[in-house]
Design a protein around this motif. Sequence first.
Motif, PDB file in Angstrom:
ATOM      1  N   LEU A 209       0.822  -1.207   0.000  1.00 56.06           N
ATOM      2  CA  LEU A 209       0.000   0.000   0.000  1.00 56.06           C
ATOM      3  C   LEU A 209       0.858   1.260   0.000  1.00 56.06           C
ATOM      4  N   CYS A 210       1.878   1.292   0.857  1.00 53.79           N
ATOM      5  CA  CYS A 210       2.745   2.483   0.942  1.00 53.79           C
ATOM      6  C   CYS A 210       3.503   2.715  -0.365  1.00 53.79           C
ATOM      7  N   ASN A 211       3.970   1.628  -0.985  1.00 57.15           N
ATOM      8  CA  ASN A 211       4.650   1.774  -2.276  1.00 57.15           C
ATOM      9  C   ASN A 211       3.678   2.237  -3.356  1.00 57.15           C
ATOM     10  N   PHE A 212       2.456   1.704  -3.306  1.00 59.13           N
ATOM     11  CA  PHE A 212       1.430   2.109  -4.280  1.00 59.13           C
ATOM     12  C   PHE A 212       1.112   3.602  -4.144  1.00 59.13           C
ATOM     13  N   LEU A 213       1.090   4.097  -2.899  1.00 60.69           N
ATOM     14  CA  LEU A 213       0.809   5.515  -2.640  1.00 60.69           C
ATOM     15  C   LEU A 213       2.059   6.381  -2.798  1.00 60.69           C
ATOM     16  N   GLU A 214       3.191   5.736  -3.148  1.00 61.22           N
ATOM     17  CA  GLU A 214       4.482   6.418  -3.274  1.00 61.22           C
ATOM     18  C   GLU A 214       4.876   7.087  -1.955  1.00 61.22           C
ATOM     19  N   LYS A 215       4.640   6.371  -0.869  1.00 58.76           N
ATOM     20  CA  LYS A 215       4.975   6.841   0.471  1.00 58.76           C
ATOM     21  C   LYS A 215       5.809   5.775   1.194  1.00 58.76           C
ATOM     22  N   SER A 216       6.889   5.388   0.577  1.00 59.01           N
ATOM     23  CA  SER A 216       7.714   4.319   1.149  1.00 59.01           C
ATOM     24  C   SER A 216       8.319   4.706   2.505  1.00 59.01           C
ATOM     25  N   ASP A 217       8.420   6.019   2.775  1.00 56.63           N
ATOM     26  CA  ASP A 217       8.982   6.453   4.050  1.00 56.63           C
ATOM     27  C   ASP A 217       8.044   6.174   5.226  1.00 56.63           C
ATOM     28  N   LEU A 218       6.800   5.762   4.921  1.00 56.74           N
ATOM     29  CA  LEU A 218       5.846   5.449   5.985  1.00 56.74           C
ATOM     30  C   LEU A 218       5.881   3.974   6.378  1.00 56.74           C
ATOM     31  N   ILE A 219       6.576   3.166   5.593  1.00 54.68           N
ATOM     32  CA  ILE A 219       6.532   1.715   5.794  1.00 54.68           C
ATOM     33  C   ILE A 219       6.969   1.315   7.194  1.00 54.68           C
ATOM     34  N   SER A 220       8.117   1.795   7.640  1.00 51.56           N
ATOM     35  CA  SER A 220       8.641   1.362   8.942  1.00 51.56           C
ATOM     36  C   SER A 220       7.711   1.758  10.082  1.00 51.56           C
ATOM     37  N   ILE A 221       7.203   2.999  10.044  1.00 52.49           N
ATOM     38  CA  ILE A 221       6.300   3.457  11.109  1.00 52.49           C
ATOM     39  C   ILE A 221       5.023   2.637  11.120  1.00 52.49           C
ATOM     40  N   ALA A 222       4.407   2.453   9.944  1.00 48.99           N
ATOM     41  CA  ALA A 222       3.144   1.720   9.849  1.00 48.99           C
ATOM     42  C   ALA A 222       3.319   0.263  10.297  1.00 48.99           C
ATOM     43  N   CYS A 223       4.421  -0.347   9.898  1.00 53.47           N
ATOM     44  CA  CYS A 223       4.660  -1.756  10.262  1.00 53.47           C
ATOM     45  C   CYS A 223       4.898  -1.915  11.760  1.00 53.47           C
ATOM     46  N   VAL A 224       5.643  -0.985  12.363  1.00 54.91           N
ATOM     47  CA  VAL A 224       5.890  -1.063  13.801  1.00 54.91           C
ATOM     48  C   VAL A 224       4.572  -0.940  14.571  1.00 54.91           C
ATOM     49  N   VAL A 225       3.733   0.023  14.165  1.00 59.20           N
ATOM     50  CA  VAL A 225       2.435   0.197  14.826  1.00 59.20           C
ATOM     51  C   VAL A 225       1.587  -1.065  14.663  1.00 59.20           C
ATOM     52  N   PHE A 226       1.558  -1.610  13.456  1.00 58.79           N
ATOM     53  CA  PHE A 226       0.789  -2.826  13.182  1.00 58.79           C
ATOM     54  C   PHE A 226       1.256  -3.985  14.067  1.00 58.79           C
ATOM     55  N   LEU A 227       2.559  -4.169  14.171  1.00 60.41           N
ATOM     56  CA  LEU A 227       3.105  -5.273  14.963  1.00 60.41           C
ATOM     57  C   LEU A 227       2.831  -5.094  16.459  1.00 60.41           C
ATOM     58  N   VAL A 228       3.056  -3.881  16.956  1.00 55.52           N
ATOM     59  CA  VAL A 228       2.868  -3.622  18.386  1.00 55.52           C
ATOM     60  C   VAL A 228       1.413  -3.839  18.792  1.00 55.52           C
ATOM     61  N   ILE A 229       0.473  -3.328  17.983  1.00 58.88           N
ATOM     62  CA  ILE A 229      -0.950  -3.486  18.315  1.00 58.88           C
ATOM     63  C   ILE A 229      -1.400  -4.930  18.111  1.00 58.88           C
ATOM     64  N   SER A 230      -0.997  -5.549  17.018  1.00 58.49           N
ATOM     65  CA  SER A 230      -1.469  -6.897  16.690  1.00 58.49           C
ATOM     66  C   SER A 230      -0.991  -7.937  17.690  1.00 58.49           C
ATOM     67  N   PHE A 231       0.250  -7.868  18.109  1.00 59.50           N
ATOM     68  CA  PHE A 231       0.770  -8.846  19.058  1.00 59.50           C
ATOM     69  C   PHE A 231       0.198  -8.653  20.462  1.00 59.50           C
ATOM     70  N   ARG A 232      -0.407  -7.496  20.685  1.00 62.27           N
ATOM     71  CA  ARG A 232      -0.993  -7.220  22.002  1.00 62.27           C
ATOM     72  C   ARG A 232      -2.109  -8.209  22.338  1.00 62.27           C
ATOM     73  N   VAL A 233      -2.750  -8.762  21.313  1.00 62.27           N
ATOM     74  CA  VAL A 233      -3.861  -9.690  21.540  1.00 62.27           C
ATOM     75  C   VAL A 233      -3.399 -10.943  22.275  1.00 62.27           C
ATOM     76  N   ASN A 234      -2.142 -11.274  22.183  1.00 60.00           N
ATOM     77  CA  ASN A 234      -1.632 -12.490  22.808  1.00 60.00           C
ATOM     78  C   ASN A 234      -1.381 -12.347  24.304  1.00 60.00           C
ATOM     79  N   VAL A 235      -1.381 -11.113  24.809  1.00 57.49           N
ATOM     80  CA  VAL A 235      -1.131 -10.910  26.238  1.00 57.49           C
ATOM     81  C   VAL A 235      -2.321 -10.283  26.960  1.00 57.49           C
ATOM     82  N   VAL A 236      -3.323  -9.840  26.220  1.00 57.61           N
ATOM     83  CA  VAL A 236      -4.510  -9.246  26.827  1.00 57.61           C
ATOM     84  C   VAL A 236      -5.726 -10.071  26.435  1.00 57.61           C
ATOM     85  N   GLN A 237      -6.453 -10.516  27.421  1.00 56.66           N
ATOM     86  CA  GLN A 237      -7.631 -11.343  27.157  1.00 56.66           C
ATOM     87  C   GLN A 237      -8.904 -10.508  27.297  1.00 56.66           C
ATOM     88  N   ASN A 238      -9.921 -10.915  26.555  1.00 51.78           N
ATOM     89  CA  ASN A 238     -11.255 -10.314  26.663  1.00 51.78           C
ATOM     90  C   ASN A 238     -11.227  -8.789  26.519  1.00 51.78           C
TER      91      ASN A 238
END
Length: 269
Positions: free
Chosen positions: A96-125
């Motif tokens: 998506l970032c490459n398609f939008l020609e915003k490759s400089d956003l990749i690292s920030i977007a991926c870090v946010v995605f990983l931090v939020i997504s992995f949170r499900v494994n330590v927080v229940q309900n």
Amino acid sequence: MSKKFKLPKIGMRSIKTFIATILAMVVSNVLGFEAPFYATWTAFLCIQSSIIGSSEMAIKRGIGTVIGGVFSLIYLLFMPENIYAIPFGIVGIIYLCNFLEKSDLISIACVVFLVISFRVNVVQNFDPTTHVIHRLLETFIGIIIAMIVNYHIKPPNPFEKLTGLNEELIDFIKDNIYDNGEFKRIKNLERFRLKMHEFRTVIQFYHKEINSERHNLDIKLYMEHLTLFRSVYSHIFILNSIKEGMNEDIEQYHIRKLIGIKNKLLKEE
């Protein structure tokens, strides 16, 4: 004798980073967020050495967080138990970032995605939508705090460097151009070129700096000086290249041009 050891001074950027991160933590606690990590992290990233630098980082951080947040929400709503789906989300963000020609956003977007997504494994309900919205709110709180702190607490003045470079370049010309019409080959011309390039970079920066009006900078004068510095470099480069005993008229032509530029710069001081 050994040199005296001196502790480095704490710079204003460090002080402002301290203030911004403290405020981010306090505001997060007052608003009852789960943890102040996102607001504090964002405030830390957005304190830059210039107002435009802070603005650009804030925009990147904001857009990157939204992209990462949306992808993490999709993951948390539809496949929270399958952590092997996360790499597909990373690929989706990169695409998506490459398609939008915003490759400089990749690292920030991926870090946010990983931090939020992995949170499900330590927080229940917990509610995925609320969780993601809170993370986005915390991020924008960090951005707002950093911008307020950087703009109102001793705003950075990147143009002090421009004045210093201008003086260095003029001093180089004074030290190497003689009024008697003589010319000695200049060995450190590359240093002059690098300083001139740095000078041009700061001038280009001026046109983006939203805080420039506070500094009462006569940018036209420095742009004129840049043109003169480029001419000096060209004339000296040619003189350095001329072999001894070759056309003296050509040599004197370039020397006269250099003396003229030197006199013009000295009159403006």
